[in-house]
Motif scaffolding. Structure first.
Motif, PDB file in Angstrom:
ATOM      1  N   ASN A 176      -0.250  13.426  -8.221  1.00 20.40           N
ATOM      2  CA  ASN A 176      -0.832  11.832  -8.949  1.00 20.40           C
ATOM      3  C   ASN A 176      -1.186  11.189  -7.990  1.00 20.40           C
ATOM      4  O   ASN A 176      -1.769  10.068  -8.371  1.00 20.40           O
ATOM      5  CB  ASN A 176       0.707  11.159  -9.059  1.00 20.40           C
ATOM      6  CG  ASN A 176       1.309  11.670 -10.176  1.00 20.40           C
ATOM      7  OD1 ASN A 176       0.843  12.248 -10.942  1.00 20.40           O
ATOM      8  ND2 ASN A 176       2.676  11.086 -10.468  1.00 20.40           N
ATOM      9  N   GLY A 177      -1.990  12.010  -7.105  1.00 24.17           N
ATOM     10  CA  GLY A 177      -3.098  11.515  -6.229  1.00 24.17           C
ATOM     11  C   GLY A 177      -2.912  10.940  -4.761  1.00 24.17           C
ATOM     12  O   GLY A 177      -3.329   9.954  -3.731  1.00 24.17           O
ATOM     13  N   MET A 178      -1.828  11.216  -4.047  1.00 23.70           N
ATOM     14  CA  MET A 178      -0.663  11.357  -2.731  1.00 23.70           C
ATOM     15  C   MET A 178      -2.189  11.464  -1.336  1.00 23.70           C
ATOM     16  O   MET A 178      -2.082  10.556  -1.016  1.00 23.70           O
ATOM     17  CB  MET A 178       0.751  12.637  -2.606  1.00 23.70           C
ATOM     18  CG  MET A 178       1.218  11.974  -0.952  1.00 23.70           C
ATOM     19  SD  MET A 178       2.516  13.183  -0.961  1.00 23.70           S
ATOM     20  CE  MET A 178       3.075  12.347   0.212  1.00 23.70           C
TER      21      MET A 178
ATOM     22  N   THR B 204       7.602   1.356  -9.672  1.00 24.19           N
ATOM     23  CA  THR B 204       5.963   0.797 -10.129  1.00 24.19           C
ATOM     24  C   THR B 204       6.252  -0.027 -11.113  1.00 24.19           C
ATOM     25  O   THR B 204       8.171  -0.180 -11.948  1.00 24.19           O
ATOM     26  CB  THR B 204       5.629   1.555 -11.367  1.00 24.19           C
ATOM     27  OG1 THR B 204       6.635   2.453 -12.626  1.00 24.19           O
ATOM     28  CG2 THR B 204       5.305   3.243 -10.681  1.00 24.19           C
TER      29      THR B 204
ATOM     30  N   GLU C  39      -7.172   7.191   2.473  1.00 23.07           N
ATOM     31  CA  GLU C  39      -7.267   6.006   2.830  1.00 23.07           C
ATOM     32  C   GLU C  39      -6.848   5.168   4.256  1.00 23.07           C
ATOM     33  O   GLU C  39      -7.528   4.418   4.277  1.00 23.07           O
ATOM     34  CB  GLU C  39      -6.828   5.295   1.555  1.00 23.07           C
ATOM     35  CG  GLU C  39      -7.680   5.696  -0.074  1.00 23.07           C
ATOM     36  CD  GLU C  39      -7.911   4.756  -1.101  1.00 23.07           C
ATOM     37  OE1 GLU C  39      -7.046   3.626  -1.100  1.00 23.07           O
ATOM     38  OE2 GLU C  39      -8.443   5.080  -2.350  1.00 23.07           O
TER      39      GLU C  39
ATOM     40  N   GLY D 139       0.960  -1.475  -0.274  1.00 28.20           N
ATOM     41  CA  GLY D 139      -0.279  -0.138  -0.298  1.00 28.20           C
ATOM     42  C   GLY D 139       0.970   1.496  -0.164  1.00 28.20           C
ATOM     43  O   GLY D 139       2.146   1.152   0.287  1.00 28.20           O
ATOM     44  N   LEU D 140      -0.111   2.415  -0.308  1.00 27.53           N
ATOM     45  CA  LEU D 140       0.532   3.977  -0.068  1.00 27.53           C
ATOM     46  C   LEU D 140       2.012   3.788  -1.493  1.00 27.53           C
ATOM     47  O   LEU D 140       3.105   4.239  -0.871  1.00 27.53           O
ATOM     48  CB  LEU D 140       1.187   4.096   1.312  1.00 27.53           C
ATOM     49  CG  LEU D 140       0.030   5.081   2.282  1.00 27.53           C
ATOM     50  CD1 LEU D 140       0.786   5.169   3.539  1.00 27.53           C
ATOM     51  CD2 LEU D 140      -1.040   5.249   1.839  1.00 27.53           C
ATOM     52  N   ASP D 141       0.862   3.554  -2.414  1.00 32.23           N
ATOM     53  CA  ASP D 141       2.464   3.515  -3.629  1.00 32.23           C
ATOM     54  C   ASP D 141       3.336   4.950  -3.814  1.00 32.23           C
ATOM     55  O   ASP D 141       4.785   4.585  -3.636  1.00 32.23           O
ATOM     56  CB  ASP D 141       2.197   2.693  -4.751  1.00 32.23           C
ATOM     57  CG  ASP D 141       2.488   1.283  -4.484  1.00 32.23           C
ATOM     58  OD1 ASP D 141       2.470   0.821  -3.208  1.00 32.23           O
ATOM     59  OD2 ASP D 141       1.683   0.359  -5.605  1.00 32.23           O
ATOM     60  N   ILE D 142       2.332   5.778  -3.702  1.00 30.29           N
ATOM     61  CA  ILE D 142       2.795   7.097  -4.311  1.00 30.29           C
ATOM     62  C   ILE D 142       3.396   7.583  -3.213  1.00 30.29           C
ATOM     63  O   ILE D 142       4.301   8.401  -3.365  1.00 30.29           O
ATOM     64  CB  ILE D 142       1.541   7.670  -4.509  1.00 30.29           C
ATOM     65  CG1 ILE D 142       0.616   7.580  -5.715  1.00 30.29           C
ATOM     66  CG2 ILE D 142       1.539   9.822  -4.518  1.00 30.29           C
ATOM     67  CD1 ILE D 142      -0.360   8.262  -6.280  1.00 30.29           C
TER      68      ILE D 142
ATOM     69  N   ASP E  18      -5.799  11.668  -1.968  1.00 31.81           N
ATOM     70  CA  ASP E  18      -6.780  10.678  -1.951  1.00 31.81           C
ATOM     71  C   ASP E  18      -5.958   9.348  -0.942  1.00 31.81           C
ATOM     72  O   ASP E  18      -6.581   8.300  -0.455  1.00 31.81           O
ATOM     73  CB  ASP E  18      -7.097  10.726  -2.856  1.00 31.81           C
ATOM     74  CG  ASP E  18      -7.427  11.586  -3.287  1.00 31.81           C
ATOM     75  OD1 ASP E  18      -8.202  12.398  -2.651  1.00 31.81           O
ATOM     76  OD2 ASP E  18      -8.165  11.756  -4.779  1.00 31.81           O
ATOM     77  N   GLU E  19      -4.847   8.588  -1.370  1.00 30.30           N
ATOM     78  CA  GLU E  19      -4.255   7.630  -1.244  1.00 30.30           C
ATOM     79  C   GLU E  19      -3.729   7.668   0.584  1.00 30.30           C
ATOM     80  O   GLU E  19      -4.190   6.831   0.785  1.00 30.30           O
ATOM     81  CB  GLU E  19      -2.508   7.348  -1.845  1.00 30.30           C
ATOM     82  CG  GLU E  19      -2.243   5.803  -1.378  1.00 30.30           C
ATOM     83  CD  GLU E  19      -0.765   5.665  -1.996  1.00 30.30           C
ATOM     84  OE1 GLU E  19      -0.738   5.344  -3.687  1.00 30.30           O
ATOM     85  OE2 GLU E  19       0.225   6.631  -1.755  1.00 30.30           O
ATOM     86  N   ALA E  20      -3.355   8.547   0.658  1.00 25.90           N
ATOM     87  CA  ALA E  20      -3.136   9.002   2.677  1.00 25.90           C
ATOM     88  C   ALA E  20      -4.686   9.064   3.059  1.00 25.90           C
ATOM     89  O   ALA E  20      -4.221   8.603   4.187  1.00 25.90           O
ATOM     90  CB  ALA E  20      -2.375  10.180   2.765  1.00 25.90           C
TER      91      ALA E  20
END
Length: 308
Positions: free
Chosen positions: A166-168, A69, A174, A60-63, A170-172
């Motif tokens: 790139n969506g950091m 990738t 979650e 998880g939390l790839d970004i 929204d990813e965090a």
């Protein structure tokens, strides 16, 4: 280019007259290009990569954790990457145990283990274990991708902005838990605790105040990432100057000052080319000068000849 084939590589890559197996370790501060170099090397020599970033080992939390990738991996096998439950603890001892298993697994396939990541204290625990078992079994080649501090800090700031785009956030979001322990698991990663106030109070605030909280969080992430890079650099200097590690520095500063094709050419000339030469000399016990431009990571003829 060194091409692998179906035959046994150990007689090629590892000098049969030496008892110790060979391991390459790529070090450097965050954002300097360690992963890129490791991939370049693994497409030049028959190798597999072992992650030594203690946050990237989590799923998880790839970004947020800036994981390489699948596309960037270019088909090179990776170990200890995104394998651990986000809530689990992962100690230096755990890293040493799992990495030792991974190294033996890679060697068992007649491949070169390339350890890469920014958790230098974990690498130190692995290499300089209390009874020096690691050094008694393995011979290490240390590559250090270095970038001047001002240039590195500027790049890190831009990279955080790119991660946000790139969506950091929204990813965090979650992973946000108002009762979370930021001292445990993946929530220790830079880019998680900094968003706490924004996620906790943002929904209750007006748009302007919410935007200000978000910007404060992003600025804090940039600041903490720069501080991390400085600590990593200080640790590397300590390993070289105080513990006598034989680190091969590769100065990538000019790469980060350029753009596009010019940056790629500088990377080949200053980092990937010399890095391939150093590893080639390490593997084949050959001596040769680094040519001014290797281009596309072609192994020099003298080294290539040693593989046949």
């Amino acid at each position: 280019m060194f091409h692998s084939s179906g035959h046994n590589h150990r007689m090629d890559v590892f000098n049969p007259r030496r008892q110790k197996e060979k391991v390459v370790i790529v070090m450097g501060a965050t954002g300097t290009g360690k992963s890129r170099l490791s991939i370049d090397l693994a497409t030049c020599f028959p190798a597999e990569i072992i992650n030594s970033d203690k946050m990237q080992v989590y799923e998880g939390l790839d970004i947020v954790t800036n994981k390489i990738t699948k596309e960037e991996q270019r088909g090179v096998p990776h170990h200890l990457l995104g394998i651990l439950d986000p809530n689990e603890d992962f100690t230096a001892r755990d890293f040493c145990d799992l990495t030792s298993l991974a190294i033996e697994s890679v060697l068992g396939r007649d491949r070169l283990p390339i350890i890469v990541g920014g958790s230098n204290s974990y690498i130190e625990a692995l290499v300089d274990d209390h009874d020096y078992k690691f050094r008694s079994k393995y011979e290490c080649c240390f590559l250090w991708v270095d970038v001047s501090v001002p240039v590195m800090h500027s790049f890190v700031s831009g990279r955080v902005d790119h991660m946000v785009q790139n969506g950091m956030v929204d990813e965090a979001r979650e992973f946000f838990d108002p009762n979370a322990d930021y001292m445990k698991g993946i929530r220790r990663a830079i880019g998680v605790p900094e968003f706490d106030k924004y996620f906790r109070y943002g929904p209750l605030l007006d748009e302007e105040t919410r935007a200000r909280l978000l910007q404060q969080a992003v600025d804090k992430i940039k600041d903490n990432t720069c501080k991390l890079a400085c600590r990593q650099l200080e640790k590397i200097h300590g390993l070289r100057n105080n513990k006598g590690w034989n680190l091969h520095p590769l100065d990538a500063t000019e790469v980060f000052r350029k753009r596009g094709k010019d940056a790629d050419e500088a990377w080949e000339k200053l980092v990937s080319g010399p890095g391939a030469m150093i590893v080639g000399q390490f593997l084949y016990n050959m001596t040769a000068e680094v040519p001014p431009h290797i281009g596309s990571l072609r192994v020099p003829a003298a080294l290539a000849a040693a593989t046949h």
